[in-house]
Design a protein around this motif. Structure first.
Motif, PDB file in Angstrom:
ATOM      1  N   HIS A   1      54.686  72.462   6.263  1.00  0.00           N
ATOM      2  CA  HIS A   1      55.103  71.711   5.077  1.00  0.00           C
ATOM      3  C   HIS A   1      55.727  72.700   4.115  1.00  0.00           C
ATOM      4  CE1 HIS A   1      51.758  73.191   2.464  1.00  0.00           C
ATOM      5  NE2 HIS A   1      51.302  73.500   3.662  1.00  0.00           N
ATOM      6  N   ASP A   2      56.578  72.215   3.250  1.00  0.00           N
ATOM      7  CA  ASP A   2      57.126  73.102   2.232  1.00  0.00           C
ATOM      8  C   ASP A   2      57.400  72.336   0.951  1.00  0.00           C
ATOM      9  OD1 ASP A   2      58.109  75.249   0.904  1.00  0.00           O
ATOM     10  OD2 ASP A   2      60.025  75.344   1.968  1.00  0.00           O
ATOM     11  N   CYS A   3      58.497  71.599   0.896  1.00  0.00           N
ATOM     12  CA  CYS A   3      58.890  70.973  -0.374  1.00  0.00           C
ATOM     13  C   CYS A   3      57.960  69.842  -0.797  1.00  0.00           C
ATOM     14  CB  CYS A   3      60.317  70.456  -0.272  1.00  0.00           C
ATOM     15  SG  CYS A   3      60.489  69.014   0.796  1.00  0.00           S
ATOM     16  N   ARG A   4      57.457  69.118   0.136  1.00  0.00           N
ATOM     17  CA  ARG A   4      56.676  67.894  -0.108  1.00  0.00           C
ATOM     18  C   ARG A   4      57.457  66.903  -0.981  1.00  0.00           C
ATOM     19  NH1 ARG A   4      50.223  68.667   0.394  1.00  0.00           N
ATOM     20  NH2 ARG A   4      50.269  70.259   2.003  1.00  0.00           N
ATOM     21  N   GLU A   5      58.768  66.971  -0.855  1.00  0.00           N
ATOM     22  CA  GLU A   5      59.639  66.036  -1.589  1.00  0.00           C
ATOM     23  C   GLU A   5      60.567  65.285  -0.640  1.00  0.00           C
ATOM     24  OE1 GLU A   5      61.749  68.609  -4.271  1.00  0.00           O
ATOM     25  OE2 GLU A   5      60.354  68.143  -5.909  1.00  0.00           O
ATOM     26  N   GLY A   6      60.399  65.494   0.646  1.00  0.00           N
ATOM     27  CA  GLY A   6      61.249  64.796   1.611  1.00  0.00           C
ATOM     28  C   GLY A   6      62.636  65.385   1.752  1.00  0.00           C
ATOM     29  N   ILE A   7      62.812  66.661   1.362  1.00  0.00           N
ATOM     30  CA  ILE A   7      64.166  67.214   1.434  1.00  0.00           C
ATOM     31  C   ILE A   7      64.299  68.450   2.318  1.00  0.00           C
ATOM     32  CG2 ILE A   7      65.016  66.276  -0.755  1.00  0.00           C
ATOM     33  CD1 ILE A   7      64.307  68.982  -2.047  1.00  0.00           C
ATOM     34  N   CYS A   8      63.185  69.081   2.693  1.00  0.00           N
ATOM     35  CA  CYS A   8      63.346  70.348   3.417  1.00  0.00           C
ATOM     36  C   CYS A   8      63.271  70.201   4.924  1.00  0.00           C
ATOM     37  CB  CYS A   8      62.313  71.363   2.939  1.00  0.00           C
ATOM     38  SG  CYS A   8      60.643  71.069   3.570  1.00  0.00           S
ATOM     39  N   GLY A   9      62.582  69.193   5.405  1.00  0.00           N
ATOM     40  CA  GLY A   9      62.477  68.999   6.850  1.00  0.00           C
ATOM     41  C   GLY A   9      61.367  69.804   7.506  1.00  0.00           C
ATOM     42  N   SER A  10      60.512  70.435   6.716  1.00  0.00           N
ATOM     43  CA  SER A  10      59.442  71.258   7.304  1.00  0.00           C
ATOM     44  C   SER A  10      58.321  70.430   7.908  1.00  0.00           C
ATOM     45  CB  SER A  10      58.814  72.161   6.238  1.00  0.00           C
ATOM     46  OG  SER A  10      59.707  73.152   5.870  1.00  0.00           O
ATOM     47  N   CYS A  11      57.943  69.370   7.218  1.00  0.00           N
ATOM     48  CA  CYS A  11      56.787  68.629   7.713  1.00  0.00           C
ATOM     49  C   CYS A  11      57.147  67.899   8.999  1.00  0.00           C
ATOM     50  CB  CYS A  11      56.269  67.653   6.652  1.00  0.00           C
ATOM     51  SG  CYS A  11      57.478  66.452   6.088  1.00  0.00           S
TER      52      CYS A  11
ATOM     53  N   THR B   1      59.692  60.984   5.762  1.00  0.00           N
ATOM     54  CA  THR B   1      59.033  62.218   6.173  1.00  0.00           C
ATOM     55  C   THR B   1      57.527  62.092   5.955  1.00  0.00           C
ATOM     56  OG1 THR B   1      59.358  63.105   3.961  1.00  0.00           O
ATOM     57  CG2 THR B   1      61.027  63.665   5.613  1.00  0.00           C
TER      58      THR B   1
ATOM     59  N   CYS C   1      55.527  63.981   4.447  1.00  0.00           N
ATOM     60  CA  CYS C   1      55.108  64.290   3.073  1.00  0.00           C
ATOM     61  C   CYS C   1      55.316  63.098   2.137  1.00  0.00           C
ATOM     62  CB  CYS C   1      55.833  65.530   2.556  1.00  0.00           C
ATOM     63  SG  CYS C   1      57.625  65.369   2.501  1.00  0.00           S
TER      64      CYS C   1
HETATM   65  S1  FES Z   1      57.606  68.966   3.345  1.00  0.00           S
HETATM   66 FE1  FES Z   1      59.761  69.097   2.952  1.00  0.00          FE
HETATM   67  S2  FES Z   1      60.439  67.244   3.880  1.00  0.00           S
HETATM   68 FE2  FES Z   1      58.292  67.040   4.079  1.00  0.00          FE
END
Ligand code: FES
Ligand code: HEM
Ligand code: SF4
Lengths: 249, 226
Positions: A56-66, A81, A83
Motif C-alpha cells: 500500500h502507499d497512497c491509500r487514495e486510489g492513485i498509486c496502484g500499490s495496493c 482499489t 484502499c
Molecule cells: S494504496 Fe495507492 S492505490 Fe491503493
C-alpha cells in the motif's frame, strides 16, 4: 462487525505458504479494507506474531500499490482499489478470503506482497517518448484534438496495479500494456517510437511470462480505472501494422 | 529468428491465427449450412445429391475445402499451444474464484467447447465425408447422369435416435463456442470501434443461434419425416 479472515501467509518467495484464519472483532463499517488489516496487524504485533504483509502507499486510489484478491475478485467486490474499498461492502459474520495476485510473472515475495517489476520492465521496453529536455514547453504548443486527448487521457489513467492480470484466467497483461501503447500511439509526441514501441512492449510482455488474451473482458470489468478493452484492439492494430511495416527485422 | 516466426510465436501472432482460422471456419459453416438446406426440399434428395456432386468435383470448391482443412488443423494446433501458454502463466491458482461475475462461461471455456466440437467433427467426418469419398454409397440416376446417393446415407444415419441426439447436443456446444468466438475474432483483429462493434455483436448473437439451430433441425426433420 465481526469477521473471519482467511489470509494467505507465506514466509518468503521459496516458502510453500498456506492459509491462516484470523477472527477480527470490532470492525467499523466505515473503515477501509486496509485499515481493517491494520487493526489485525496491530493485534498480531502485540501478540508477538508476524504481521500480515501487504502492499500500500497512497491509500487514495492513485498509486496502484495496493492489491489483494478478496473473495475471488481483485480489489474485492467493488470496481475500485482495495484502499478505496470499505467494510460496508461486507456483512457481519462473513468469512473473507484474501489471496495475493496469482501469476507466474508476479511471484509472491511474502504473504500478500507480489513482485510487480515485470510491469516496470514492460514500460522500460517502450512505454516512453524521447523528447529534447530543456525548458518547460508552452501550453498548447502541440495542438491535439480534444477527442484524441480524451482517449489518451482515459488510457493514461492506468495505475499499474495489476488487477487486470489477477482477474484474467490467462494472467494476461494485455490491458496494462495496451493502455500505455494506446496512450502514446494516440498523441503526436508518441509518433517517433510508435512502431518500435508496439513491437518491444509486446515482446517484453511475452518474455515476462504473461498469458495471451482470450477476450473474456474480465480485466476491463475489474480494472479500478475503467480501462477499456478497445485499447487492446488498438494495441493489436498497432502491433500487426508494426510487424509488417517497421524497419526492425 | 525471422520477423515472421517471431510474430507467429508472439501471443498476439498466435491469437491472429486463431481469429483468422476461426473466421474462415465461420464462413465455411455459413456455406455448409446454406447448401444443406436442400435437405428440406422434400424431393427425395435429388437437389441435395446434385449439390453434393458439385461440391466434391468443382475445382474452386476443392481449393476452399483444402483451406478448410488447413483452418481446422491450424485452429486446433494453435488452441493447444495457446492453452498451454495460458495455463503456464498462472502456475498456482486461486482458492476462491469470482470469475462468473466478470466474464461469460463460454469465454472462459473455449478450449473445452472446442474439444467437444473436435470430437464431434471426427465422428461427423467419418459418417459422411469418409463415406462419400471411400465408402459404399448407392448410385442414383437423374436425367441420365449418375450421382452418389448421399441423401440415403444421411437418411439412414438420422433414423437412429442417438445420432439425432448427438447432433443436437454438439450443435449446442458449437453455439456456445460461437457466442464468444464470433465477436472475439474481430476484437483480436483489432476491430473494436463504437461505430461498428455493436453491429458485430448483434450479428454474432444471431449467428451463434441461427446456424446451430439450422444444423440441428436437419437430423430432427429427417427423423420425424421418414
Ligand atoms: S494504496 Fe495507492 S492505490 Fe491503493
Ligand atoms: C467449426 C468449428 C469452429 C469454429 C467456427 C470456431 C471459431 C472460433 C472463433 C471465431 C474463435 C475466436 C478467435 C479469437 O478469439 O480471436 C475461436 C476461438 C477458439 N477456438 Fe474455435 N472454432 C471452431 C472449432 C474449434 C475446435 C475444433 C477447437 C479445438 C480444440 C477450437 C478451440 C478454440 C479455442 C481454444 C479458442 C479460444 C482461443 C483463445 O483465445 O484462447 N475451436 N474459435
Ligand atoms: S489496466 Fe487497470 S487493472 Fe490493469 S494495471 Fe492498469 S489500472 Fe490496474
Amino acid at each position: 462487525m465481526q469477521l473471519t479472515l482467511k489470509i494467505w501467509r507465506q514466509k518468503n518467495a521459496s516458502d510453500k505458504g498456506g492459509f491462516a484464519t484470523y477472527p477480527v472483532d470490532h470492525v467499523s463499517k466505515d473503515m477501509s479494507f486496509l485499515e481493517m488489516l491494520d487493526v489485525l496487524n496491530e493485534e498480531l504485533t502485540e501478540k508477538g506474531q508476524d504481521p500480515v504483509h501487504f502492499d500500500h502507499d497512497c491509500r487514495e486510489g492513485i498509486c496502484g500499490s495496493c492489491s489483494l484478491y478478496i473473495n475471488g475478485k481483485p480489489h474485492g467486490p467493488l470496481q475500485t482499489t482495495t484502499c478505496q474499498l470499505h467494510m460496508r461492502s461486507f456483512n457481519d459474520g462473513e468469512t473473507v478470503t484474501i489471496e495475493p495476485w496469482r501469476a507466474k510473472a508476479f511471484p509472491v515475495l511474502k504473504d500478500l506482497v507480489v513482485d510487480r517489476y515485470a510491469f516496470d520492465r514492460i514500460i522500460q521496453a517502450g512505454g516512453y517518448v524521447s523528447v529534447g529536455t530543456g525548458g518547460v514547453p508552452d501550453a498548447n504548443e502541440i495542438p491535439i484534438p480534444k477527442t484524441i486527448a480524451d482517449l489518451a487521457m482515459d488510457a493514461a489513467q492506468c495505475i499499474g496495479c495489476g488487477a487486470c492480470v489477477a482477474a484474467c484466467k490467462n494472467a494476461s497483461a494485455m490491458l496494462f500494456t495496451s493502455a500505455k501503447v494506446s496512450q502514446l500511439a494516440l498523441l503526436p509526441q508518441g509518433q517517433v517510437e510508435r512502431k518500435t514501441r508496439a513491437e518491444k512492449m509486446v515482446a517484453q510482455m511475452d518474455a515476462e511470462g504473461f498469458g495471451a488474451c482470450t477476450n473474456t473482458g474480465a480485466c476491463e470489468a475489474e480494472c479500478p480505472k475503467g480501462i477499456s478493452i478497445t485499447n487492446i484492439a488498438r494495441m493489436n492494430r498497432e502491433y500487426f501494422s508494426a510487424v509488417v511495416s517497421s524497419e526492425n527485422l | 529468428m525471422s520477423w515472421v516466426t517471431k510474430t507467429l510465436k508472439s501471443t498476439l501472432g498466435r491469437k491472429l491465427i486463431m481469429a483468422l482460422t476461426g473466421l474462415f471456419l465461420i464462413l465455411f459453416l455459413t456455406g455448409h449450412v446454406s447448401g444443406n438446406l436442400l435437405l428440406f426440399k422434400g424431393d427425395g434428395g435429388e437437389a441435395f445429391n446434385m449439390y453434393a456432386k458439385f461440391m466434391t468435383t468443382n475445382p474452386a470448391v476443392k481449393l476452399l475445402s483444402y483451406l478448410t482443412y488447413i483452418s481446422v488443423i491450424g485452429h486446433v494446433i494453435y488452441s493447444i499451444t495457446l492453452n498451454r501458454l495460458n495455463k503456464s502463466a498462472r502456475p498456482i491458482g486461486y482458492a476462491e474464484s469470482g470469475a462468473f461475475t466478470n466474464s461469460t462461461w463460454s469465454s472462459r471455456n473455449m478450449g473445452i467447447l472446442g474439444t467437444i466440437i473436435l470430437v464431434f467433427l471426427a465422428g461427423h467426418l467419418y459418417s459422411f465425408w469418409f463415406q462419400i469419398h471411400w465408402g459404399d454409397v448407392p448410385i442414383v440416376t437423374y436425367a441420365g447422369e449418375e450421382y452418389k446417393d448421399l441423401y440415403s446415407v444421411v437418411k439412414v444415419a438420422f433414423q437412429q435416435e442417438w445420432m439425432v441426439a448427438l447432433y443436437v447436443v454438439a450443435m449446442t456446444f458449437l453455439g456456445f463456442h460461437l457466442s464468444h468466438g464470433f465477436a472475439s475474432a474481430f476484437q483480436t483483429l483489432g476491430l473494436n470501434h463504437k461505430k461498428y462493434s455493436p453491429a458485430i455483436k448483434t450479428l454474432g448473437s444471431i449467428y451463434c443461434v441461427l446456424v446451430p439451430v439450422l444444423f440441428a433441425s436437419m437430423p430432427l426433420y429427417i427423423y420425424f419425416t421418414s
